[in-house]
Every structure is written in structure tokens, then in C-alpha cells.
Design a protein around this motif. Structure first.
Motif, mmCIF file in Angstrom:
data_model
loop_
_atom_site.group_PDB
_atom_site.id
_atom_site.type_symbol
_atom_site.label_atom_id
_atom_site.label_comp_id
_atom_site.label_asym_id
_atom_site.label_seq_id
_atom_site.Cartn_x
_atom_site.Cartn_y
_atom_site.Cartn_z
ATOM 1 N N LEU B 328 0.635 61.338 33.502
ATOM 2 C CA LEU B 328 0.509 60.206 32.574
ATOM 3 C C LEU B 328 1.849 59.828 31.956
ATOM 4 C CD1 LEU B 328 -2.941 60.874 30.927
ATOM 5 C CD2 LEU B 328 -2.297 59.009 32.453
ATOM 6 N N GLN B 329 2.681 60.829 31.670
ATOM 7 C CA GLN B 329 4.028 60.494 31.204
ATOM 8 C C GLN B 329 4.725 59.619 32.236
ATOM 9 O OE1 GLN B 329 6.545 63.655 29.268
ATOM 10 N NE2 GLN B 329 4.877 64.927 29.997
ATOM 11 N N GLN B 330 4.540 59.976 33.497
ATOM 12 C CA GLN B 330 5.162 59.190 34.554
ATOM 13 C C GLN B 330 4.528 57.807 34.659
ATOM 14 O OE1 GLN B 330 4.693 62.032 37.769
ATOM 15 N NE2 GLN B 330 6.703 62.940 37.377
ATOM 16 N N ALA B 331 3.223 57.750 34.461
ATOM 17 C CA ALA B 331 2.529 56.454 34.539
ATOM 18 C C ALA B 331 3.055 55.491 33.461
ATOM 19 C CB ALA B 331 1.024 56.647 34.391
ATOM 20 N N THR B 332 3.375 56.025 32.276
ATOM 21 C CA THR B 332 3.883 55.127 31.225
ATOM 22 C C THR B 332 5.245 54.562 31.619
ATOM 23 O OG1 THR B 332 4.988 56.855 29.925
ATOM 24 C CG2 THR B 332 2.681 56.390 29.373
ATOM 25 N N THR B 333 6.027 55.356 32.327
ATOM 26 C CA THR B 333 7.351 54.826 32.720
ATOM 27 C C THR B 333 7.190 53.715 33.760
ATOM 28 O OG1 THR B 333 7.717 56.437 34.509
ATOM 29 C CG2 THR B 333 8.441 57.066 32.290
ATOM 30 N N GLU B 334 6.160 53.816 34.579
ATOM 31 C CA GLU B 334 5.921 52.754 35.564
ATOM 32 C C GLU B 334 5.450 51.477 34.870
ATOM 33 O OE1 GLU B 334 3.799 53.972 39.190
ATOM 34 O OE2 GLU B 334 4.303 56.039 38.644
ATOM 35 N N LEU B 335 4.575 51.644 33.866
ATOM 36 C CA LEU B 335 4.110 50.468 33.116
ATOM 37 C C LEU B 335 5.277 49.774 32.426
ATOM 38 C CD1 LEU B 335 0.818 51.666 31.385
ATOM 39 C CD2 LEU B 335 1.038 49.794 33.026
ATOM 40 N N MET B 336 6.192 50.580 31.870
ATOM 41 C CA MET B 336 7.336 49.985 31.184
ATOM 42 C C MET B 336 8.159 49.162 32.176
ATOM 43 S SD MET B 336 8.702 49.558 28.269
ATOM 44 C CE MET B 336 8.683 50.781 26.960
ATOM 45 N N MET B 337 8.315 49.665 33.396
ATOM 46 C CA MET B 337 9.047 48.881 34.398
ATOM 47 C C MET B 337 8.278 47.612 34.764
ATOM 48 S SD MET B 337 11.128 51.306 36.959
ATOM 49 C CE MET B 337 9.723 51.840 37.919
ATOM 50 N N ASP B 338 6.952 47.696 34.760
ATOM 51 C CA ASP B 338 6.145 46.494 35.022
ATOM 52 C C ASP B 338 6.441 45.418 33.976
ATOM 53 O OD1 ASP B 338 4.954 47.685 37.169
ATOM 54 O OD2 ASP B 338 3.065 48.148 36.159
ATOM 55 N N VAL B 339 6.635 45.852 32.732
ATOM 56 C CA VAL B 339 6.948 44.888 31.675
ATOM 57 C C VAL B 339 8.297 44.232 31.942
ATOM 58 C CG1 VAL B 339 7.416 44.606 29.210
ATOM 59 C CG2 VAL B 339 5.590 46.137 29.953
ATOM 60 N N MET B 340 9.266 45.033 32.369
ATOM 61 C CA MET B 340 10.630 44.522 32.530
ATOM 62 C C MET B 340 10.803 43.692 33.798
ATOM 63 S SD MET B 340 11.689 45.523 29.839
ATOM 64 C CE MET B 340 11.036 46.627 28.609
ATOM 65 N N GLY B 341 9.979 43.932 34.792
ATOM 66 C CA GLY B 341 10.113 43.195 36.049
ATOM 67 C C GLY B 341 11.518 43.344 36.616
ATOM 68 N N PRO B 342 12.165 42.216 36.985
ATOM 69 C CA PRO B 342 13.487 42.323 37.618
ATOM 70 C C PRO B 342 14.560 42.862 36.675
ATOM 71 C CG PRO B 342 12.946 40.033 37.155
ATOM 72 C CD PRO B 342 11.691 40.835 36.885
ATOM 73 N N TYR B 343 14.288 42.848 35.383
ATOM 74 C CA TYR B 343 15.306 43.302 34.425
ATOM 75 C C TYR B 343 15.453 44.817 34.333
ATOM 76 C CZ TYR B 343 16.409 38.623 33.134
ATOM 77 O OH TYR B 343 16.858 37.325 33.184
ATOM 78 N N ILE B 344 14.810 45.538 35.252
ATOM 79 C CA ILE B 344 15.125 46.962 35.331
ATOM 80 C C ILE B 344 16.482 47.156 36.000
ATOM 81 C CG2 ILE B 344 12.676 47.635 35.524
ATOM 82 C CD1 ILE B 344 13.357 48.342 38.515
ATOM 83 N N ALA B 345 17.033 46.072 36.604
ATOM 84 C CA ALA B 345 18.215 46.233 37.463
ATOM 85 C C ALA B 345 19.524 46.574 36.741
ATOM 86 C CB ALA B 345 18.394 44.989 38.335
ATOM 87 N N PRO B 346 19.904 45.861 35.690
ATOM 88 C CA PRO B 346 21.242 46.114 35.121
ATOM 89 C C PRO B 346 21.423 47.551 34.632
ATOM 90 C CG PRO B 346 20.311 44.068 34.254
ATOM 91 C CD PRO B 346 19.210 44.778 34.989
ATOM 92 N N PHE B 347 22.568 48.109 34.961
ATOM 93 C CA PHE B 347 22.873 49.485 34.546
ATOM 94 C C PHE B 347 23.938 49.490 33.458
ATOM 95 C CE2 PHE B 347 25.573 53.269 34.782
ATOM 96 C CZ PHE B 347 24.630 54.256 34.590
ATOM 97 N N PHE B 348 23.656 50.155 32.385
ATOM 98 C CA PHE B 348 24.636 50.326 31.315
ATOM 99 C C PHE B 348 24.760 51.794 30.969
ATOM 100 C CE2 PHE B 348 23.014 46.044 30.745
ATOM 101 C CZ PHE B 348 24.190 45.315 30.624
ATOM 102 N N GLU B 349 25.962 52.216 30.640
ATOM 103 C CA GLU B 349 26.134 53.571 30.120
ATOM 104 C C GLU B 349 25.416 53.642 28.774
ATOM 105 O OE1 GLU B 349 27.375 56.249 31.376
ATOM 106 O OE2 GLU B 349 28.430 55.488 33.145
#
Lengths: 374, 400
Positions: B328-349
Motif C-alpha cells: 500500500l505504501q507503494q500504491a500511494t506512490t503510484e497514485l501520486m504519479m497519476d496526479v502529476m502525469g507528465p510532470y513526474i519528468a523534471p529532475f531536481f536535486e
């Protein structure tokens, strides 16, 4: 918070567990199915004697005065034994309706008969195109000088073929899917025409035609809140029954894996199969937790909170029973798709529970519409 | 059977909630809420506030700073702490080595280490896994040989979280090569400043610097730093891992994540429709909520069973919590990515995110969504992988 049973609850559990153990092995069960009614009158009398038919009926009405926890204990035991008598139709559903949607004189008149095992009730409610909308009622009720006259078709009426009395929903006012304007009436089974048949899980049901039938009594002319409550209690019962059935099915499967030999050793030694059995166990524990939650929340007065909890439980149990049922069959192999072996019968009962009182998708949809599960 | 909480239980819970929200600075809690990592100093600051109120190590024996609470109270503590996004008291100190020392250590060890661990005067790290000993932990090869009044340790540990913060490390070392692998292991406490210890960070795919390799080259440790009896370390390790598993479901953390996901989905627009109004997304959200509720009820059942079980004996049911909690911890991280859609892409330190050196790209929390997803793949691997948990259940519950 306390998960332990009281002394009375432990006694009830012991007695119903013993009953199922002594009277409900797979061979005995076949003889009950073969009886004239499709279930055993002798068992029914025994349940009455043990007080099981009055578990949730008040002491004033000749019952045990118990609540959800007591019903849960019975449900689990009956699930383990795949009990086929009309307990759910008569005691759980009809008893619930009498307690939640009937006036005091009606309760006084009929609840003692249920507890004593003298009168068999069935709930004639579902209609052909209701799907999983519980407030879909197209059958009409018209007030006449002779009383309320009911006209319509009721479908999938559990144990409607052997019932003495029917509790019938009929529309007093409003549209087919309005929650207001639903009346609940008492009808003698002799006044209707019925077509009885077996169900996939070796129980019985009937199609009922009401062709201008005069109701024997009126339980309520605004019955929906009481019906909703009785259905929520019934859902909690089904969840607990499914847990009992799943536990027994897992136990049967594990035993089988320890004795069945292939490639020169018990298939229980294969890790890939062990892990699948463990996944069944995990699903059963989640289902058990939610069945308990449903039992607790079925007594909640806030209908909205109650509905969320029941739907959540039904979704979890529905998902669990799918996995447990299918995996039990797969781990057994061919034997589990035969009538002569018991595992397949658990699979069938579980499958029908999922499609009773709203399936997994319907409850998920309801929660999604409500916004949040909690 | 009464599954509702009593008035006293509810009041206890509310007092904890109030305390966590008011006493722990929001600048620290905000970081956890938004998927950032508090610094060592912030961890220590939060834990010391808790410790001053007796809330850092309630799971310890009362005489060493624990609380005489019911299992339900312990559960509330954990749940409210996590829901308030308070950094969890350093687990290596509080749920790992502390209980082991309290249970099996000498009086001198208890006096020397426990209070300091509770207050993070010492930061501990864990020396269990090795390159050749992961799920098969008992095959570890780091060896300790007694020379006079010192153990001399040689070998290598890995996956050592926050070694860079640590003052001490608790090590499983082989002390007898001639017996069955589980019977030749000892549990030894080692000062990280001892000559011969070096460590090297391993960067994880989320960009994080959490885990390390630790090398032991003729590290001389006073003999008195052995915990309990020689060659009994495996028993202590099992005790430790059992404690770890009960808390590992992290239901409160998942609840806090779900709350955040809802908040963000209410703001995020798909054209002119809010994401939260997408029926498919709502079903996914509700599905995880249901499973979380089922897990929480299961956790409470396991908690309630505790008083019927032999003290200190691990409950195999905690493996159910580990499997489902990690999923379930992992499932929440997938849902969060669903919210962000393509904006999971940019990488910042992370440094740039924390100090606002760069304006965010896309929705709030977008920059931490993918790293969180990548990072949390670990939870079904560590603490006894989910496959090991299934082995435990197969044996202990199903009797295979």
C-alpha cells in the motif's frame, strides 16, 4: 476497543460450531439438498431449539437478544459448513426488515414465529432490471376498500418457494428508483403464483408474480430507511459468511496440498504454490477485518457512514473471495471443478455472495461517487 | 466484542494529535508531507521534543523510558505521529537496537546506551546485510575473533542506512565457523570512530543518499560490547526483525500520503475538469482507501492479540502487515504519479527543492513524485522481503 468474545458469545460460537461439525459434512449436506424442500426441516427445528433463529430477536419476542457480533458468529459457522437452510432469507433479511421497518404490533405478531421456527419468511424485493440498485421498485401498491392491492413481478426471491409469508416491496408513490414512496407489505404465499428453482450454490429461489394480490398487513408506507438498514445488516452477514467459507476452503486446500503427490513429493513442498496459498491467507485476513468492521458499522445510525463502511467491506470481501475461490481451484487442479468434491461448492457459494446485495464494482462505484471511503 | 474506541482512548488519541501538531515545528513536518527528507539536525530536534515528553520510545520497558500503555494506545501513538508527518524516532535507535539492549543487554550496556539512544545523543546504524547475505541473512561472513579482551572484526556490510549520520553501529558477526550458520553469529556494538571502519555512499535511483557500504578492516572492539551471549546473535536479530515488522505497515504514513494526494487532485486540472472529478481516478483512490482501512483493522486485531501471546515472541501475523503495508505504501506512490502525469519528468536535486533555488515545474510536489516511487520499491525488499514474509507465513501459519 475489544476483540474478545463475551462468555455468552463464546457459548454461542461453541454450540453453532459443534452443530455444523456434527451435522454438516459434505455427505450429510447432499441428503439435505435432496430433500423435498431442497433443504432440511429437521435442521431448521434444530436451529430453533438452539436459539439460532432468534439470535438477533429481542428476548421479549422469544429471541436471544443478540446483535451483530452474534450474527457474525453464526454467519461464519454457516459459511464454513455451506449451510443451505433459509437462514439468510428468513432470519437475516426478513427478521431485519421486521425489526427495522415494521410497527410494534407487527413485530409482536411475527417475530416470535421466526424465532420459534414456526413461520418461514422470504423477502420479495428484487425486480428484473434493478441490477444492484436496492431502491428500484416498480411493483405497485394501490389503496382500495379491500386493502392494499399489489401488482408486479418479483425475481430471485431467495427461498420464496418454501416461504409461508412474503415481505413484499411495492411503490406507493414516486418513480421506480425513488427512495421515497416505497411500501413494505406482508403477503401470504398462497396468494401469489411462484416458480421455484435451485440456485448455483444449492439453495433455492423463486420468481413471484403478484397479480392484484391484497396485502395481509402493512409494515410501512415509507420503508426505505428501514430496508436500507436491514440490507446493510444483511451485507455484514454475507461478509462474515464469506469469511467462514474462505477459511474452510483454505484449510481444505492446504490439507490437499500436503497429501497430493506429484513429481515424487507433496505439492505443498513447492514454494511457488506455498506463496499462492499464503496470498489466499492474506486476503482472508483483510476480509475478516472488514467483515468485523461491517458488523460494527451496521449498527451505526448515520446512514451515510454506515453505507460507506458496508460498501468498503463488500469491496474488500468481493476481491478477497475472487482470489481465494479461484486460487483454491487452481491449487487443487481438476478435482476442484467436479461436483463430487467439496472445494468447488465453496467456490460457487462465494461467487454468488459477490453478486448479492451489490457486487464489487457497484460498491466501488458508490464509494467513488460519495467522494471518499472514510 | 466491542470494536469502537472508548472515550478515554479517543481522548488519549486527540491529546497526542494536538501535541504532534503543536510541539513539532511545521517547517519539519512540512518536509515529510511534501515528500522531502528532513536533515539529521531536524530528525534530532523532533526526537528530542518527543523524548522530553516521554514520547520517543514508548515501546521500551518502562524503567528505561517506555510507557505502560495498552496496545491500542501504542497504535494511536504510531498512527498519529505518522499522520502528523512527524519524523519517526530514529528507527535504528528506537525500534531496533534499543529494545535488543533492553531485553538482552547487560546492566552496564543499558546504563551506557539506552538513554542516549532515546535522545539521539548517539545515532545508531544497522550492520546486518552483506553483499552475499540479503534474504539469506544468516549466511553472513563478516567475522569477529576474540583476541584477549577485544573482538577483531573483518568484513563488509551493505545497505547501511544513514551510516553518514551514525555514531554507533550494531553488527551481526560470525563468531563460530564450525556450527550451523544460525548458531555461530553474535551481536556486537561498535563505535563508528573505531580505526579500521570506512564507509562509502551508494546513491539510489531516486537520487537519494541514504544507504552505504561499511567496511571493517581489523576493527578492534572491547569484549564488553558483545550483547547477551556469544553465538546467540541470531535470536536477537530475529527479535529485532520481529519488532520491525509490526511497525512496518506504516499505515499512518500511507494515510497522510492519501490526504496529500486528495488535496493535490482537487487542485490539478485536466482541461477544465479537476482530476478529483475523473471517475476512473476516484475509483483508484477509493480502492486504496478501502485496502488501507482493511489493513488498519488487521493491525488493530494483531495489536489486540498481543496480550494473548507470549511476551517477546514474534506474531507471524505481523508478516501479513508487512506484505500488505509495503504494497500500500507503494500504491500511494503510484497514485501520486497519476496526479502529476507528465510532470513526474523534471529532475531536481533535493537541495534545490528545499531552498527554493528554482521555481517548481508543474504542480506542487511534482518533483518528489517519481523519486518517491523509485525509492519506495525498497519497502517490499527490506525488513525481510515480501517473499521471506510469505515463507514465514507458509511455515508458521499454514504449516507447510
Amino acid at each position: 476497543m475489544d476483540f474478545d468474545f463475551s462468555e455468552d458469545q463464546r457459548l454461542l460460537k461453541d454450540s453453532v460450531d459443534r452443530l455444523v461439525r456434527d451435522t454438516y459434512d459434505f455427505e450429510q449436506r447432499k441428503t439435505y439438498i435432496a430433500a423435498a424442500d431442497g433443504w432440511s426441516r429437521e435442521n431448521w427445528a434444530r436451529y430453533a431449539e438452539l436459539g439460532l433463529l432468534g439470535v438477533n430477536v429481542s428476548e421479549d419476542h422469544g429471541g436471544f437478544g443478540g446483535g451483530g457480533a452474534e450474527m457474525m458468529l453464526v454467519a461464519e459457522a454457516f459459511g464454513r459448513g455451506l449451510v443451505i437452510e433459509p437462514y439468510y432469507a428468513c432470519v437475516v433479511l426478513s427478521g431485519g426488515l421486521l425489526r427495522h421497518a415494521a410497527t410494534a404490533p407487527i413485530q409482536d405478531a411475527y417475530l416470535p414465529g421466526i424465532a420459534a421456527g414456526e413461520t418461514l419468511f422470504a423477502f420479495a424485493h428484487h425486480e428484473r432490471h434493478a441490477r444492484f440498485v436496492a431502491h428500484h421498485v416498480g411493483t405497485t401498491a394501490t389503496a382500495t376498500a379491500a386493502g392494499w392491492v399489489l401488482t408486479g413481478e418479483k425475481s430471485l426471491v431467495l427461498h420464496g418457494d418454501s416461504a409461508d409469508k412474503l415481505l413484499v416491496t411495492a411503490r406507493v408513490s414516486g418513480g421506480v428508483r425513488d427512495t421515497g414512496g416505497i411500501g413494505l407489505f406482508l403477503v401470504d404465499t398462497n396468494a401469489v403464483s411462484k416458480r421455484g428453482y435451485a440456485t448455483q450454490d444449492a439453495m433455492r429461489a423463486a420468481e413471484i408474480t403478484l397479480d392484484g394480490v391484497v396485502a395481509e398487513a402493512v409494515l410501512s408506507l415509507d420503508a426505505w430507511p428501514g430496508i436500507a438498514r436491514a440490507l446493510d445488516e444483511a451485507s455484514a452477514y454475507l461478509c462474515a459468511e464469506a469469511v467462514g467459507a474462505m477459511e474452510e476452503l483454505l484449510a481444505i486446500t492446504v490439507d490437499y496440498m500436503k497429501t497430493r503427490k506429484q513429481f515424487g513429493r507433496a505439492i505443498a513442498e513447492f514454494q511457488v504454490l506455498q506463496h499462492r496459498a499464503v496470498d489466499m491467507k492474506v486476503q482472508i485476513e483483510l476480509a475478516r477485518s472488514m467483515a468485523m468492521y461491517a458488523t460494527m458499522m451496521a449498527a451505526e445510525d448515520d446512514a451515510d457512514m454506515r453505507a460507506r463502511a458496508i460498501s468498503a467491506a463488500k469491496v474488500q470481501v468481493g476481491r478477497s473471495l475472487r482470489l481465494v475461490g479461484q486460487e483454491a481451484v487452481q491449487l487443487h487442479g481438476g478435482i476442484a471443478v467436479t461436483m463430487e468434491y467439496k472445494a468447488g461448492h465453496y467456490f460457487k457459494r462465494l461467487t454468488l455472495i459477490e453478486k448479492s446485495l451489490g457486487d464489487t464494482e457497484a460498491h466501488l462505484e458508490r464509494l467513488a461517487t460519495m467522494g471518499t471511503a472514510f | 466484542m466491542d470494536l469502537s474506541f472508548t472515550a478515554e482512548e479517543r481522548q488519549f488519541r486527540e491529546e497526542l494529535r494536538d501535541f504532534f501538531h503543536t510541539a513539532i515545528p511545521d517547517r519539519i513536518r512540512r518536509k515529510l508531507r511534501e515528500g522531502l527528507h528532513p536533515s539529521k539536525e531536524e530528525h534530532v530536534e523532533a526526537q528530542r521534543i518527543l523524548n522530553a515528553r516521554g514520547l520517543a520510545v514508548p515501546n521500551w520497558p518502562v524503567e528505561w523510558g517506555g510507557q505502560d500503555w495498552t496496545p491500542v494506545q501504542h497504535y494511536f501513538w504510531q498512527d498519529e505521529l505518522q499522520q502528523a508527518s512527524v519524523p519517526f524516532p530514529v528507527p535504528f535507535n528506537c525500534t531496533m537496537v534499543g529494545p535488543v539492549i533492553a531485553q538482552f543487554g547487560s546492566l552496564a550496556q543499558k546504563q551506557r546506551f539506552l538513554a542516549r539512544a532515546a535522545n539521539v545523543d548517539d545515532w545508531w546504524c544497522q550492520g546486518f546485510s552483506e553483499p552475499g547475505a540479503g534474504s539469506d541473512l544468516a549466511s553472513l561472513r563478516t567475522a569477529a575473533v576474540l583476541e584477549g579482551d577485544h573482538w577483531v572484526i573483518n568484513g563488509q556490510k551493505t545497505w547501511t542506512s544513514y551510516a553518514q549520520n551514525a555514531d554507533w553501529i550494531f553488527v551481526l558477526a560470525r563468531t563460530d565457523m564450525t556450527v550451523k550458520k544460525q548458531e555461530g553469529i553474535s551481536f556486537i556494538l561498535v563505535d563508528m570512530k573505531t580505526p579500521g571502519i570506512t564507509w562509502r555512499p551508494i546513491q539510489t535511483i531516486d537520487g537519494g543518499r541514504e544507504v552505504n557500504e561499511v567496511f571493517f578492516d581489523n576493527v578492534r572492539v572491547p569484549a564488553e560490547n558483545l550483547v547477551g551471549q556469544v553465538n546467540k546473535g541470531w535470536d536477537y536479530a530475529k527479535f529485532l526483525l520481529g519488532n520491525e515488522r509490526t511497525g512496518i505497515a506504516r499505515i499512518g504514513i500511507s494515510k497522510a500520503r492519501m490526504k496529500r494526494i486528495r488535496e493535490l487532485a482537487e487542485q490539478e486540472l485536466d482541461g477544465d475538469r479537476r482530476l478529483i472529478d475523473d471517475p476512473v481516478f476516484r475509483k483508484k483512490l477509493v480502492s486504496v482507501e478501502i485496502e488501507l482501512k482493511a489493513l488498519e483493522m488487521t493491525q488493530l486485531r494483531v495489536v489486540a492479540q498481543e496480550r494473548h501471546l507470549e511476551k517477546g515472541k514474534p506474531n507471524p501475523m505481523s508478516s501479513v502487515l508487512k506484505i500488505k503495508g509495503s504494497e500500500l505504501q507503494q500504491a500511494t506512490t503510484e497514485l501520486m504519479m497519476d496526479v502529476m502525469g507528465p510532470y513526474i519528468a523534471p529532475f531536481f536535486e533535493e537541495h534545490d527543492l528545499e531552498f527554493g533555488n528554482e521555481p517548481p515545474v508543474g504542480p506542487p510536489d511534482a518533483a518528489t513524485a517519481a523519486p518517491m516511487y523509485f525509492n519506495m520499491r525498497k519497502v517490499s525488499i527490506y525488513g525481510g522481503s515480501n517473499e521471506i514474509q510469505r515463507n514465514i507465513l507458509a511455515k508458521a501459519v499454514l504449516g507447510f
